[in-house]
Write a protein that holds these residues in place. Structure first.
Motif: not given
Ligand SMILES: Cc1cc2nc3c(=O)[nH]c(=O)nc-3n(C[C@H](O)[C@H](O)[C@H](O)COP(=O)(O)OP(=O)(O)OC[C@H]3O[C@@H](n4cnc5c(N)ncnc54)[C@H](O)[C@@H]3O)c2cc1C
Length: 356
Positions: A34, A41, A43, A161, A263
């Motif tokens: 994980i 960061r 959001i 960040t 964002g």
């Molecule tokens: C710098 C930055 C700023 C942001 N600011 C905003 C904001 O202000 N507002 C907004 O709405 N959105 C923002 N976002 C987008 C937002 O952060 C994402 O849409 C959100 O965090 C995605 O969550 P997720 O659970 O879909 O994906 P992830 O966090 O990628 O997780 C998905 C799943 O995949 C797994 N996983 C992912 N990568 C790996 C890996 N390498 N190895 C093993 N497992 C992995 C995780 O453990 C999890 O189970 C920003 C993104 C960035 C990069």
């Protein structure tokens, strides 16, 4: 009924919480490795999505920092404001730390009898017992097999960040500057702390001092005491061509990833959660099974909107990218002119708040 969700990020936990609130059993499977949730960061969540979050996921009102204004500048206009979004009576956007939101969701789920956390096994036969499997995890064989057709764009950029500790000020205005190297955002999280997101072009090797110098150069508001640990994230945008394959549905950043300049990445996922929740609720009210038909309806309702929204964010990026290469400030001047029109300003605010 029992829903299976793969992955343990914000999208997975927010969707799980919305489903268990509807008294739906959810088994969440996580991989062995994980990803550690970033400490630097934050959001930004729009007002409409905060209302949805509070009502249908979990009430986070006491944890969020409310922003009333967003001021936007461009290098090309020197000290003149490019755009100004505001809501004097209420919040426009709210900020919360990623890891704090993750902890709140996890803590509340652990107490819920409808939630189970399980380890992902190599043998995927166990999926047979679920009618619907929602995947947010990027690294497993189902994702690789069924969700590999996507439209990807690499920005050749990293987002840097960090959190600034500074002297206390009244801190409810976010600032975004379109610098020549990429967009730099100062996002307040308290009167003494502000998070920074600097999306930085053509810069592969991380050197903290370069980022620190640029933050200092563009900071005209805060008396900084400390710049905390800087983290970096490679930036790309992607849209999956197909949202589902039979009972498997992709979700969260696996479905759509966008440049963070507005964002909006997680905000898109919150709008997706709202839609899938409504589809499931309607089916249950009619006594219909919760099966792959949910996936089909979900794709039909939202895919085109998400695609247009992602393209819109990319267009903003390309617009400022082009301007940074030009010697004229004509493009910024035309945006400034458009943004000063109250009707258009309201229209852009509404899209950022609600989507399409
Ligand atoms: C710098 C930055 C700023 C942001 N600011 C905003 C904001 O202000 N507002 C907004 O709405 N959105 C923002 N976002 C987008 C937002 O952060 C994402 O849409 C959100 O965090 C995605 O969550 P997720 O659970 O879909 O994906 P992830 O966090 O990628 O997780 C998905 C799943 O995949 C797994 N996983 C992912 N990568 C790996 C890996 N390498 N190895 C093993 N497992 C992995 C995780 O453990 C999890 O189970 C920003 C993104 C960035 C990069």
């Amino acid at each position: 009924m029992r829903v299976c969700i793969l992955g343990y990020g914000l999208s997975s936990l927010a969707l799980t919480k919305a489903l268990v609130n509807e008294k739906i059993y959810v088994d969440v499977f996580c991989t062995k490795n994980i990803k550690k949730i970033s400490q630097s960061r934050t959001i930004g969540i729009s007002k409409k999505n905060i209302n949805f979050f509070n009502k249908h996921i979990i009430n986070i009102d006491k944890f969020i920092w409310k922003l009333k204004k967003i001021h936007i500048f461009s290098d090309n206009l020197k000290n003149e404001k490019l755009l100004n979004f505001q809501n004097n009576n209420d919040q426009l956007f709210s900020i919360i730390k990623n890891h704090q939101l993750h902890e709140i969701l996890e803590k509340s789920l652990k107490k819920d009898k409808y939630f189970k956390k399980l380890k992902l096994k190599e043998n995927f036969k166990f999926f047979d017992k679920y009618n619907i499997v929602i995947i947010t995890d990027h690294f497993n064989s189902i994702t690789k097999k069924h969700f590999n057709k996507k439209i990807i764009k690499k920005y050749n950029s990293f987002a840097y960040t960090c959190i600034l500790d500074h002297q206390s000020i009244s801190n409810n205005i976010a600032t975004q500057i379109f610098t020549k190297r990429g967009p730099l955002a100062f996002l307040p999280i308290s009167n003494k702390k502000t998070s920074v997101v600097y999306s930085f072009k053509n810069y592969k090797k991380k050197e903290d001092q370069v980022i620190i110098d640029l933050i200092n150069q563009y900071n005209f508001k805060y008396k900084i005491n400390k710049i905390n640990k800087i983290e970096s994230f490679e930036l790309k945008s992607l849209n999956l061509r197909s949202y589902y394959h039979n009972k498997f549905l992709a979700f969260g950043d696996l479905l759509h990833r966008i440049h963070p300049l507005a964002g909006q990445g997680f905000n898109m996922t919150l709008r997706d959660i709202k839609i899938i929740l409504n589809i499931i609720k309607k089916k249950r009210q009619l006594g219909l099974p919760i099966d792959y038909s949910v996936n089909k309806e979900f794709e039909e309702e939202i895919r085109h909107k998400n695609f247009i929204f992602s393209k819109g964010i990319d267009l903003i990026y390309e617009f400022f990218n082009l301007e940074s290469k030009l010697k004229s400030n004509f493009l910024s001047k035309s945006i400034q002119f458009t943004g000063n029109n109250p009707t258009l300003n309201k229209f852009f605010s509404s899209i950022a708040d609600k989507g399409f």
